[in-house]
Scaffold this motif. Structure first.
Motif, short mmCIF file in Angstrom:
data_model
loop_
_atom_site.label_atom_id
_atom_site.label_comp_id
_atom_site.label_asym_id
_atom_site.label_seq_id
_atom_site.Cartn_x
_atom_site.Cartn_y
_atom_site.Cartn_z
N ARG A 57 76.14 6.61 89.13
CA ARG A 57 77.37 7.06 88.46
C ARG A 57 77.70 8.49 88.82
O ARG A 57 76.85 9.25 89.27
N GLU A 58 78.97 8.86 88.61
CA GLU A 58 79.42 10.22 88.87
C GLU A 58 78.67 11.20 87.97
O GLU A 58 78.34 10.88 86.83
N PRO A 59 78.39 12.40 88.47
CA PRO A 59 77.71 13.41 87.63
C PRO A 59 78.54 13.73 86.39
O PRO A 59 79.77 13.69 86.41
N LEU A 60 77.85 14.06 85.31
CA LEU A 60 78.52 14.52 84.11
C LEU A 60 79.17 15.88 84.35
O LEU A 60 78.69 16.67 85.18
N PRO A 61 80.26 16.17 83.66
CA PRO A 61 80.83 17.53 83.77
C PRO A 61 79.91 18.52 83.08
O PRO A 61 79.05 18.15 82.28
N SER A 62 80.08 19.78 83.39
CA SER A 62 79.35 20.84 82.71
C SER A 62 80.38 21.78 82.09
O SER A 62 81.25 22.28 82.80
N PRO A 63 80.32 21.95 80.76
CA PRO A 63 79.30 21.46 79.83
C PRO A 63 79.61 20.06 79.32
O PRO A 63 80.74 19.59 79.42
N PHE A 64 78.57 19.43 78.74
CA PHE A 64 78.77 18.22 77.97
C PHE A 64 77.98 18.38 76.67
O PHE A 64 77.20 19.32 76.53
N MET A 65 78.21 17.48 75.72
CA MET A 65 77.53 17.58 74.43
C MET A 65 76.58 16.40 74.24
O MET A 65 76.93 15.26 74.56
N MET A 66 75.39 16.69 73.77
CA MET A 66 74.48 15.66 73.32
C MET A 66 74.48 15.67 71.81
O MET A 66 74.00 16.61 71.18
N GLY A 67 75.09 14.63 71.21
CA GLY A 67 75.08 14.51 69.77
C GLY A 67 73.74 13.95 69.32
O GLY A 67 72.77 13.92 70.08
N LEU A 68 73.69 13.49 68.07
CA LEU A 68 72.44 12.91 67.59
C LEU A 68 72.18 11.59 68.32
O LEU A 68 73.05 10.73 68.39
N LEU A 69 70.99 11.47 68.86
CA LEU A 69 70.60 10.26 69.57
C LEU A 69 69.80 9.36 68.64
O LEU A 69 69.06 9.85 67.79
N HIS A 70 69.93 8.05 68.84
CA HIS A 70 69.14 7.11 68.05
C HIS A 70 68.17 6.33 68.92
O HIS A 70 67.47 5.44 68.44
N GLN A 71 68.13 6.69 70.19
CA GLN A 71 67.14 6.13 71.12
C GLN A 71 67.07 7.07 72.32
O GLN A 71 67.99 7.87 72.55
N PRO A 72 65.99 7.02 73.09
CA PRO A 72 65.88 7.92 74.25
C PRO A 72 67.01 7.68 75.26
O PRO A 72 67.53 6.57 75.39
N VAL A 73 67.38 8.75 75.94
CA VAL A 73 68.40 8.69 76.99
C VAL A 73 67.78 9.20 78.29
O VAL A 73 67.07 10.20 78.29
N VAL A 74 68.05 8.50 79.39
CA VAL A 74 67.52 8.89 80.69
C VAL A 74 68.63 9.53 81.52
O VAL A 74 69.74 8.99 81.63
N PHE A 75 68.33 10.69 82.08
CA PHE A 75 69.26 11.39 82.98
C PHE A 75 68.69 11.35 84.40
O PHE A 75 67.47 11.37 84.60
N SER A 199 68.45 13.12 58.04
CA SER A 199 67.12 13.27 57.45
C SER A 199 66.09 12.42 58.19
O SER A 199 64.96 12.85 58.42
N GLY A 200 66.49 11.20 58.56
CA GLY A 200 65.58 10.33 59.31
C GLY A 200 65.18 10.93 60.64
O GLY A 200 64.01 10.86 61.05
N LEU A 201 66.14 11.54 61.32
CA LEU A 201 65.84 12.19 62.60
C LEU A 201 64.97 13.43 62.41
O LEU A 201 64.11 13.72 63.24
N MET A 202 65.19 14.15 61.32
CA MET A 202 64.34 15.32 61.04
C MET A 202 62.89 14.90 60.86
O MET A 202 61.97 15.53 61.38
N ARG A 203 62.68 13.84 60.12
CA ARG A 203 61.30 13.37 59.89
C ARG A 203 60.68 12.87 61.19
O ARG A 203 59.52 13.17 61.49
N PHE A 204 61.46 12.11 61.96
CA PHE A 204 60.95 11.64 63.26
C PHE A 204 60.56 12.82 64.14
O PHE A 204 59.50 12.81 64.78
N GLU A 205 61.41 13.84 64.16
CA GLU A 205 61.14 15.02 64.99
C GLU A 205 59.83 15.70 64.59
O GLU A 205 59.06 16.15 65.45
N GLN A 206 59.58 15.75 63.28
CA GLN A 206 58.33 16.36 62.81
C GLN A 206 57.11 15.56 63.30
O GLN A 206 56.12 16.14 63.75
N VAL A 207 57.19 14.23 63.21
CA VAL A 207 56.09 13.39 63.68
C VAL A 207 55.92 13.54 65.19
O VAL A 207 54.80 13.72 65.69
#
Length: 255
Positions: A57-75, A199-207
């Motif tokens: 795929r075409e490269p992402l523009p710079s800048p871009f935003m990463m919002g809250l993720l609910h699963q891993p993302v591969v770049f 809150s769920g993501l905060m707890r996951f991040e701590q673990v």
């Protein structure tokens, strides 16, 4: 790889967790790296090699935003890449930039902040990282001075951060001096997510962080400390966000 994090100026500490800089050489062959969810929204400027979400795929523009993720993302990338990131609290970043709320994981947007790219690129190429970061900080200081931020959200966010995501929604509302209904409405308007989502993501991040640094941590103890019902609950939530079990993640980090 070289990675550094920088505290924001005092005036930005209610909106921005930190600024960061990363530099890595991937070599001439196409490579990829994985980003695991956490509880922040990030503005990403990158320089050097391409950065895309698929090898074809075409490269992402710079800048871009990463919002809250609910699963891993591969770049996908190759060669030499340098990144300046702005790690923001999700309940403040969209108001700060004047953008509508949304649940996009990786978001492409049009905004005056993109006008920084040429100057930042020149500083990065000259090895003047401090100058590049100073310009980014200046932009956000100017942006914040023109926006009236919601004090209720600041209070709610501070309570959530202090409790590492373990505070129930009713407790967050009490800390913000608001009703649950009002808090949930304001929170979703500002971030696109519910208090429970963040809150769920905060707890996951701590673990995740604990297992990253201390792979032999006791999972039952972590579950109790971070407000999960039990170890099984922790395991389900961890796999939901990371795609793997806590034990498998810890084994991978031990070396």
């Amino acid at each position: 790889m070289h990675h550094e994090e920088f505290d924001p100026p005092e005036a930005l500490r209610n909106t921005i967790k930190c600024f960061w800089y990363n530099r890595k050489d991937f070599g001439e062959q196409p490579s990829n790296f994985e980003v695991v969810p956490d509880s922040y929204a990030e503005i990403i400027f990158y320089f050097g090699g391409p950065c895309s979400m698929s090898s074809d795929r075409e490269p992402l523009p710079s800048p871009f935003m990463m919002g809250l993720l609910h699963q891993p993302v591969v770049f996908y990338t190759q060669n030499h890449i340098e990144i300046i990131g702005i790690r923001c609290f999700p309940w403040t970043v969209l108001d700060l930039l004047g953008l509508p709320a949304g649940k996009d994981g990786v978001r492409i947007f049009e905004h005056p902040i993109a006008q920084l790219q040429p100057a930042l690129n020149n500083w990065i190429q000259a090895g003047k990282i401090d100058e590049a970061l100073a310009r980014v900080k200046q932009f956000f200081l100017q942006a914040q001075s023109q926006v009236t931020m919601e004090s209720m959200l600041f209070k709610a966010g501070a309570a959530m951060r202090e409790a590492n995501g373990t505070l129930p929604v009713s407790g967050v509302a009490e800390a913000a001096h608001a009703t649950v209904r009002t808090l949930e409405r304001k929170f979703k308007e500002s971030s696109g997510h519910t208090v429970k989502d963040v809150s769920g993501l905060m707890r996951f991040e701590q673990v995740r962080n604990r297992l990253w640094h201390y792979p032999d941590s006791n999972l039952a103890g972590l579950a109790h400390e971070l407000g999960y019902t039990d170890q099984s609950h922790l395991g389900r939530e961890f796999k939901r966000y990371s795609g793997t079990t806590p034990a498998a993640f810890a084994r991978k980090k031990k070396p």
